[in-house]
Design an enzyme around this catalytic site. Structure first.
Site, PDB file in Angstrom:
ATOM      1  N   LYS A 181       1.098   4.148  -2.969  1.00 19.83           N
ATOM      2  CA  LYS A 181       0.774   5.543  -2.695  1.00 19.83           C
ATOM      3  C   LYS A 181       1.989   6.453  -2.908  1.00 19.83           C
ATOM      4  CE  LYS A 181      -3.607   5.321  -1.574  1.00 19.83           C
ATOM      5  NZ  LYS A 181      -4.646   5.952  -2.435  1.00 19.83           N
TER       6      LYS A 181
ATOM      7  N   TYR B  71       0.834  -1.206   0.000  1.00 24.63           N
ATOM      8  CA  TYR B  71       0.000   0.000   0.000  1.00 24.63           C
ATOM      9  C   TYR B  71       0.870   1.258   0.000  1.00 24.63           C
ATOM     10  CZ  TYR B  71      -3.553   3.338   1.670  1.00 24.63           C
ATOM     11  OH  TYR B  71      -4.392   4.420   1.821  1.00 24.63           O
TER      12      TYR B  71
END
Length: 272
Positions: A163, A159
């Site tokens: 990002k 994640y």
């Protein structure tokens, strides 16, 4: 009415941060198209905004689908001035065994899902929107990343990497699109009680023995108390109000910037 007569698209806008952004844009005078893979939820959110909103279904990770949606918006409204790249999936989509277990235990499936859901979506929607923004003489793109992009955490390797890719893509697009007067900025939200955080807390409850007897919301509030210097959780409207500013003429000389809306979390480095 800072955004009166502006035409905006919010991806992943059916609920959570996206819905909060859509509400703030609408309140500032923009017409808002809410795009989400859940078309029924997008329609409901758009209906709540009023007659100047559209609710549309699309898998934002697919260039053909999001391009088709944008063509429909342009056909109905005449153009696009603002793109908010919010579509993504949080850690709730990762296998529970992956949450908090570090990179070496991360499954290939989880890695691919996080990059697809959180980076490819930004790529696909931006690619589809740029020509339409140019046709209007310029515009604004705001990408929604996460503080996970700014502070390394072994709990969130996939994640966080996805990002961080959004942050880098933001800077690249800001430089490339500046001659077309298209500004590109990125917001990194902190701790918000969304489905993503609920999924993370549920994973932590299942994998961290000392959290086994706590409810997900209690785990979340414990993290807020421990890691947020201002001592309060962030809300979708906190993000939405900044989006309104960044897409307004008041921010006409702001591009390529990352802004954390996190109550000061990143001042302390990596959250525990």
């Amino acid at each position: 009415m800072q955004l009166e007569n502006k035409l905006a698209i919010v991806t992943g806008g059916a609920r959570g941060i996206g819905a909060g952004i859509a509400r703030c844009l609408s309140e500032a005078g923009a017409r808002v198209a809410v795009v989400d893979i859940d078309g029924a939820a997008a329609g409901k959110t758009a209906a709540d905004l009023g007659t100047e909103a559209l609710g549309l279904a699309a898998d934002v990770g697919r260039v053909d689908e999001i391009a088709s949606v944008m063509e429909r918006v342009v056909g109905e409204w005449g153009g696009i001035d603002i793109l908010i790249n919010n579509a993504g999936a949080g850690t709730g989509r990762e296998k529970r065994a992956d949450v908090g277990s570090g990179f070496e235990s991360l499954s290939e499936t989880s890695w691919d899902e996080q990059v697809t859901n959180n980076l490819r979506t930004t790529y696909a929607a931006s690619r589809a929107a740029i020509a339409h923004l140019r046709a209007r003489g310029g515009g604004s793109i705001v990408n929604i990343a996460s503080i996970a992009a700014l502070t390394p955490s072994p709990a969130l390797p996939a994640y966080g990497a996805a990002k961080a890719g959004v942050v880098h893509l933001t800077r690249t697009l800001a430089l490339e699109l500046a001659p077309s007067d298209i500004r590109v900025n990125v917001i990194c939200p902190g701790f918000l009680w969304t489905r993503a955080w609920e999924g993370l807390a549920t994973g932590l409850k299942a994998t961290v023995p000392q959290l086994a007897d706590k409810e997900p919301r209690e785990i979340f509030l414990g993290s807020v108390k421990r890691d947020v210097p201002l001592g309060r959780e962030q809300t979708p409207e906190d993000i939405g109000r900044l989006v309104v500013f960044l897409t307004s003429d008041g921010a006409r000389n702001i591009t390529g910037q990352e802004i954390a809306v996190d109550g000061g979390i990143t001042l302390r480095g990596t959250p525990h």
